[in-house]
Write a protein that holds these residues in place. Structure first.
Motif, PDB file in Angstrom:
ATOM      1  N   ASN A  64      35.922  65.156  42.321  1.00  0.00           N
ATOM      2  CA  ASN A  64      36.433  66.325  43.250  1.00  0.00           C
ATOM      3  C   ASN A  64      35.349  66.596  44.118  1.00  0.00           C
ATOM      4  O   ASN A  64      34.104  66.367  43.960  1.00  0.00           O
ATOM      5  N   THR A  65      35.847  67.187  45.349  1.00  0.00           N
ATOM      6  CA  THR A  65      34.786  67.720  46.141  1.00  0.00           C
ATOM      7  C   THR A  65      35.689  68.924  47.088  1.00  0.00           C
ATOM      8  O   THR A  65      36.957  68.720  47.044  1.00  0.00           O
ATOM      9  N   ARG A  66      34.969  70.047  47.416  1.00  0.00           N
ATOM     10  CA  ARG A  66      35.674  71.032  48.498  1.00  0.00           C
ATOM     11  C   ARG A  66      34.705  70.798  49.626  1.00  0.00           C
ATOM     12  O   ARG A  66      33.578  71.190  49.635  1.00  0.00           O
ATOM     13  N   ALA A  67      35.293  70.034  50.468  1.00  0.00           N
ATOM     14  CA  ALA A  67      34.596  69.836  51.732  1.00  0.00           C
ATOM     15  C   ALA A  67      34.953  70.820  52.943  1.00  0.00           C
ATOM     16  O   ALA A  67      35.901  71.287  53.038  1.00  0.00           O
ATOM     17  N   PRO A  68      33.839  71.027  53.947  1.00  0.00           N
ATOM     18  CA  PRO A  68      34.276  71.766  55.094  1.00  0.00           C
ATOM     19  C   PRO A  68      35.299  70.893  55.899  1.00  0.00           C
ATOM     20  O   PRO A  68      35.051  69.691  55.901  1.00  0.00           O
ATOM     21  N   ARG A  69      36.057  71.459  56.661  1.00  0.00           N
ATOM     22  CA  ARG A  69      37.142  70.704  57.636  1.00  0.00           C
ATOM     23  C   ARG A  69      36.364  69.589  58.212  1.00  0.00           C
ATOM     24  O   ARG A  69      37.121  68.608  58.393  1.00  0.00           O
ATOM     25  N   GLU A  70      35.205  69.817  58.759  1.00  0.00           N
ATOM     26  CA  GLU A  70      34.556  68.877  59.601  1.00  0.00           C
ATOM     27  C   GLU A  70      34.155  67.718  59.033  1.00  0.00           C
ATOM     28  O   GLU A  70      33.692  66.662  59.498  1.00  0.00           O
ATOM     29  N   ALA A  71      34.125  67.626  57.606  1.00  0.00           N
ATOM     30  CA  ALA A  71      33.719  66.677  56.853  1.00  0.00           C
ATOM     31  C   ALA A  71      34.952  65.866  56.141  1.00  0.00           C
ATOM     32  O   ALA A  71      34.980  64.908  55.462  1.00  0.00           O
ATOM     33  N   PHE A  72      36.265  66.112  56.462  1.00  0.00           N
ATOM     34  CA  PHE A  72      37.255  65.516  55.990  1.00  0.00           C
ATOM     35  C   PHE A  72      37.244  64.036  56.185  1.00  0.00           C
ATOM     36  O   PHE A  72      37.826  63.309  55.265  1.00  0.00           O
ATOM     37  N   GLY A  73      37.266  63.627  57.381  1.00  0.00           N
ATOM     38  CA  GLY A  73      37.211  62.247  57.780  1.00  0.00           C
ATOM     39  C   GLY A  73      36.278  61.547  57.116  1.00  0.00           C
ATOM     40  O   GLY A  73      36.479  60.508  56.458  1.00  0.00           O
ATOM     41  N   PHE A  74      35.185  61.843  56.920  1.00  0.00           N
ATOM     42  CA  PHE A  74      34.060  61.386  56.162  1.00  0.00           C
ATOM     43  C   PHE A  74      34.367  60.948  54.837  1.00  0.00           C
ATOM     44  O   PHE A  74      34.334  59.895  54.236  1.00  0.00           O
ATOM     45  N   TYR A  75      35.158  61.928  54.046  1.00  0.00           N
ATOM     46  CA  TYR A  75      35.276  61.681  52.792  1.00  0.00           C
ATOM     47  C   TYR A  75      36.389  60.943  52.646  1.00  0.00           C
ATOM     48  O   TYR A  75      36.865  59.896  51.791  1.00  0.00           O
ATOM     49  N   GLU A  76      37.620  60.987  53.499  1.00  0.00           N
ATOM     50  CA  GLU A  76      38.759  60.208  53.440  1.00  0.00           C
ATOM     51  C   GLU A  76      38.398  58.641  53.906  1.00  0.00           C
ATOM     52  O   GLU A  76      38.809  57.603  53.246  1.00  0.00           O
ATOM     53  N   ARG A  77      37.300  58.344  54.701  1.00  0.00           N
ATOM     54  CA  ARG A  77      36.795  57.044  55.119  1.00  0.00           C
ATOM     55  C   ARG A  77      36.061  56.469  53.901  1.00  0.00           C
ATOM     56  O   ARG A  77      36.218  55.134  53.627  1.00  0.00           O
ATOM     57  N   LEU A  78      35.731  57.260  52.939  1.00  0.00           N
ATOM     58  CA  LEU A  78      35.084  56.874  51.660  1.00  0.00           C
ATOM     59  C   LEU A  78      36.207  56.659  50.534  1.00  0.00           C
ATOM     60  O   LEU A  78      35.554  56.249  49.118  1.00  0.00           O
ATOM     61  N   GLY A  79      37.439  56.729  50.647  1.00  0.00           N
ATOM     62  CA  GLY A  79      38.378  56.843  49.890  1.00  0.00           C
ATOM     63  C   GLY A  79      38.930  57.912  49.070  1.00  0.00           C
ATOM     64  O   GLY A  79      39.793  57.845  48.188  1.00  0.00           O
TER      65      GLY A  79
END
Length: 159
Positions: A124-139
């Motif tokens: 799990n992670t709780r990411a700031p909105r600006e990092a959503f795409g980063f995490y989604e690209r990682l799967g």
């Protein structure tokens, strides 16, 4: 200690376990504060107090070095927001501004993902909105309706 492949032209990083008690960590913590990110301040406070030293089974704290400069940090903890030990949590990801968009953040999180596969069923992670795409690209998959989780990666049995 693992040396990463060349990420950019002539840019090499060394990834190794980290103890956030060095002057190099202090410099990175100051940079994070100057950008109004507090994760490295919390990391240092939790380490100093003994609340979190990344010592439980499966946990690890990594730093990435460019020469003598610490330029990135990322950790893996047992997720404190879930019962049991099946959930891991990405903690304290921060990359120096001068080293962003080089693949360094990806390398740090992929290292955490690889370790997670051996110790946890979920990450799990709780990411700031600006990092959503980063995490989604990682799967990672976006999670709705959970207070302490924005993204999750689930590993199959036997992973």
């Amino acid at each position: 200690m693992a040396k990463s492949p060349e990420i950019g032209p002539g840019v090499h990083y060394v990834l190794k376990r980290l103890r956030p008690t060095t002057p190099a960590f202090d410099a990175l913590r100051q940079e994070s504060r100057s950008e109004s990110y507090w994760m490295l301040v919390r990391l240092a406070d939790d380490w100093a107090s003994g609340r979190n030293k990344f010592l439980s089974r499966g946990e690890a704290l990594y730093g990435t070095w460019h020469g003598r400069e610490l330029v990135g940090v990322c950790g893996l903890n047992i997720d404190p927001y879930f019962e049991g030990r099946g959930h891991g949590r990405v903690r304290h990801l921060f990359v120096s501004a001068r080293h962003r968009r080089t693949g360094l953040g990806r390398m740090l999180v992929e290292t955490v993902i690889d370790r997670t596969r051996h110790h946890f069923a979920v990450l799990n992670t709780r990411a700031p909105r600006e990092a959503f795409g980063f995490y989604e690209r990682l799967g990672f998959q976006r999670v709705e309706g959970e207070e302490f989780v924005t993204h999750r990666m689930v590993f199959g049995k036997g992973s």
